[in-house]
Design an enzyme around this catalytic site. Structure first.
Site, PDB file in Angstrom:
ATOM      1  N   LYS A 247       0.841  -1.191   0.000  1.00 15.62           N
ATOM      2  CA  LYS A 247       0.000   0.000   0.000  1.00 15.62           C
ATOM      3  C   LYS A 247       0.885   1.252   0.000  1.00 15.62           C
ATOM      4  O   LYS A 247       1.851   1.342   0.754  1.00 15.62           O
ATOM      5  CB  LYS A 247      -0.907  -0.015   1.230  1.00 15.62           C
ATOM      6  CG  LYS A 247      -2.039   0.982   1.194  1.00 15.62           C
ATOM      7  CD  LYS A 247      -3.037   0.689   2.315  1.00 15.62           C
ATOM      8  CE  LYS A 247      -4.241   1.581   2.240  1.00 15.62           C
ATOM      9  NZ  LYS A 247      -5.259   1.230   3.250  1.00 15.62           N
ATOM     10  N   GLU A 332     -18.217  -4.875  11.590  1.00 17.55           N
ATOM     11  CA  GLU A 332     -19.053  -4.047  12.452  1.00 17.55           C
ATOM     12  C   GLU A 332     -20.063  -4.861  13.248  1.00 17.55           C
ATOM     13  O   GLU A 332     -20.350  -4.540  14.409  1.00 17.55           O
ATOM     14  CB  GLU A 332     -19.790  -2.999  11.606  1.00 17.55           C
ATOM     15  CG  GLU A 332     -18.872  -1.944  10.989  1.00 17.55           C
ATOM     16  CD  GLU A 332     -18.283  -2.351   9.660  1.00 17.55           C
ATOM     17  OE1 GLU A 332     -17.564  -1.531   9.049  1.00 17.55           O
ATOM     18  OE2 GLU A 332     -18.523  -3.505   9.220  1.00 17.55           O
ATOM     19  N   ARG A 360     -24.518  -1.430   8.908  1.00 13.68           N
ATOM     20  CA  ARG A 360     -24.171  -2.836   8.701  1.00 13.68           C
ATOM     21  C   ARG A 360     -24.413  -3.672   9.950  1.00 13.68           C
ATOM     22  O   ARG A 360     -24.422  -4.901   9.879  1.00 13.68           O
ATOM     23  CB  ARG A 360     -22.698  -2.934   8.281  1.00 13.68           C
ATOM     24  CG  ARG A 360     -22.411  -2.249   6.954  1.00 13.68           C
ATOM     25  CD  ARG A 360     -20.939  -1.938   6.780  1.00 13.68           C
ATOM     26  NE  ARG A 360     -20.103  -3.096   6.741  1.00 13.68           N
ATOM     27  CZ  ARG A 360     -19.722  -3.733   5.637  1.00 13.68           C
ATOM     28  NH1 ARG A 360     -20.132  -3.303   4.467  1.00 13.68           N
ATOM     29  NH2 ARG A 360     -18.944  -4.781   5.693  1.00 13.68           N
TER      30      ARG A 360
END
Length: 594
Positions: A247, A332, A360
């Protein structure tokens, strides 16, 4: 800088569709990858956006588009914030000057922009389920030859991704899963699977689920990535291509950003990676400071996040109390029910999450926490209109939903100082509490209020009109009251503070006005204004009073596009001028005779 200036001259300006890549040599592709990284840095520096995740997939995206024939082959990106290079390859590089701007290029795949975009996939861990559905439709009705799900940035830590893996492996449908393994979500990935993938032989995990396994493959070596993808395309069943990437690759400020590799960023100086201007005080800063301070005297306080410790303000807490900090990954639902278990065990869990991502875990909030009346504190960042990230990131339904959870207290701060008071208050409650705040800068109180007080506050006094402002819209209501005062109309302004339950003294006072206007940064139907209107009618029945003329203002039940928050609020009639005009019209309008 214009988009044309950003693009050329060079190889990038010759790429208008994926087919243009196939005539290039590997040497040319390496040069193109370098151009693309420079273009990404310059573009995101100007507009803000997701940088680190896109810098990490340049070569992988080139390989994907050389092997597969999008849109005839279906490419599903999870999450969509790693799809900027995909957009560039599919003819949208000239549009990047409008990235995340009003009426401009979306920061995620967008079906309205291009036939190459299948899913506006900005909530993680969904690609495998989409891919399973697409492959099933192909097998039953015909369709794209190849279905490819590119999952990365920690999305494999989400429960839905595991459900997708399990079902794909069980059915044996022909799907290619490209696992972009960079070891991170926003922050370093919290997962035993991540540890296993970094070992010598992760294949047994996927093979046990019914997948063939190819890898690990260097995702920054285009030829190797292509070879692996072509092998996967020949497989007759589900196959995982395990690709290793870094990344932020190729841009030093992103590579040395240990928190999130410049995952997302406001506009910045491309030479240094330093954000432009000085950051204003934010509600997130206020939360971070208050939680660390409060936790020093309360060892039972613990904090939970779903892969976003920095963005939700928990890094300071994590550094001070590492044994009381829990990052569950992009999970979540698990975070909320885990918090319920912690509360059952005597801890005081604080769940820090974006308002949009709480959607969610709605079932877990309603039943696992609410049904048991457990003292879980939900701290919801980015509530209301958030702006640049568009319809998937506006936090518009939390007020309407959370006020329907029996026993839930819902708080909306209007200043920096409110956050600490509300946390103190929440820790004294025996049931669930939600505190929601916006992304925009926090104002500061001019006068102190009692510590821990969350009663509604009257900030202007007048008997003609009464404004009930929620959270950040208190400021607009105060400005509207000042505008009315200049026109000879006296207005009261109440800072609601507690959206559930409403302060009875505020409702009684509002009943004395001729006009009541409510304003909230959330859906108007079923929100705080509707709740306040019902409370006014009940109070009028109890006291034998007339009901004032009431106007309820909030956001429509709609998917709102990206834009600057203040501009969007103005367009929706939620700015001071519009609120003042509305109140004045109602106040001056003749009443019908009985």
């Amino acid at each position: 800088m214009s988009a044309t200036a950003l693009i050329g001259p060079g190889l990038l300006e010759t790429i208008r569709e994926p087919e243009d890549l196939r005539a290039l040599s590997y040497s040319q592709l390496d040069s193109l990858a370098g151009e693309m990284r420079g273009f990404l840095v310059d573009s995101v520096a100007a507009t803000g956006g997701h940088l680190g995740s896109n810098l990490g997939v340049v070569e992988l995206t080139l390989a994907l588009h050389r092997v597969f024939a999008s849109p005839s082959d279906a490419l599903v990106w999870d999450t969509g914030h790693q799809a900027y290079v995909h957009k560039m390859i599919t003819g949208r590089a000239p549009l990047f000057s409008g990235l995340r701007q009003p009426h401009g290029l979306s920061g995620y795949p967008n079906r309205a922009e291009s036939s190459h975009d299948l899913v506006e996939n900005s909530h993680a861990s969904t690609a495998l389920s989409y891919a399973h559905g697409l492959a099933t439709a192909r097998d039953l009705r015909g369709g794209p030859d190849h279905v490819v799900a590119i999952i990365g940035d920690g999305a494999l830590t989400g429960g839905l991704a595991f459900e997708g893996l399990n079902n794909l492996g069980t059915t044996g449908r022909r799907v290619i899963v490209v696992l972009n393994d960079n070891g991170r979500s926003y922050a370093p990935t919290r997962s035993r699977l991540s540890t296993a993938l970094s070992g010598d032989c992760p294949a047994p995990f996927f093979e046990a689920l019914g997948f063939s396994y190819i890898g690990p493959v260097d995702g920054h070596h285009i030829e190797s990535a292509e070879r692996a993808l072509r092998a996967a395309a020949r497989d007759s069943g589900p196959v995982v291509v395990h690709v290793i990437t870094r990344k932020g690759r190729g841009y030093e400020p992103a590579e040395r950003d240990l928190e999130k590799c410049l995952h997302d960023t406001a506009p910045f100086d491309p030479a240094t990676g330093v954000r432009n201007g000085r950051a204003a005080s934010s509600y997130t800063d206020a939360f971070s400071e208050a939680l660390v301070r409060i936790a020093a005297d309360r060892p039972e306080v613990v904090a939970i996040t779903a892969a976003m410790p920095g963005s939700t303000g928990l890094l300071a807490f994590q550094a001070r109390y590492p044994d009381r900090f829990f990052d569950v990954g992009i999970a979540e639902q698990h975070a909320v029910t885990m918090a319920a278990g912690m509360a059952m065990g005597g801890l005081r869990p604080v769940v820090a999450i974006y308002a949009t991502f709480l959607n969610r875990a709605w079932d877990q909030v309603y039943y696992d926490v609410g049904l048991h009346q457990l003292p879980v504190i939900f701290c919801l960042d980015r509530a209301g209109i958030t702006g640049d990230d568009g319809p998937s990131h506006h936090g518009l339904v939390d007020l309407a939903l959370l006020t329907k959870v029996p026993g839930m207290t819902v708080l909306a701060p209007s200043s920096y100082e409110d956050i600490g008071d509300m946390l103190e208050f929440a820790l004294r409650q025996s049931g669930p509490v939600a505190i929601r705040w916006p992304k925009t800068a926090a104002r500061h109180r001019e006068r102190p209020f009692p510590v821990g007080s969350v009663h509604a506050r009257r900030t202007r006094i007048g008997r003609d009109v009464c404004f009930l402002g929620v959270g950040k819209l208190v400021a607009a209501c105060e400005d509207a009251a000042d505008l009315l005062s200049a026109r000879g109309i006296a207005a009261t302004v109440w800072d609601v503070q507690s959206a559930m339950p409403l302060d009875e003294s505020m409702i009684r006072d509002a009943l004395l006005a001729s006009v009541v206007v409510t304003a909230e940064d959330g859906v108007v139907e079923g929100g705080v204004g509707a709740y306040a209107t019902a409370a006014l009618h009940r109070a009028a029945i109890c006291t034998g009073s007339d009901v004032p003329r009431v106007a309820v203002r909030g956001t429509p039940v709609a998917y709102l596009a990206q834009g600057k928050p203040d501009d969007m609020l103005r367009a929706l009639g939620l700015d001071a001028n519009a609120l003042a005009a509305l109140a004045e019209d109602l106040y001056l309008a003749p009443r019908a005779s009985a």
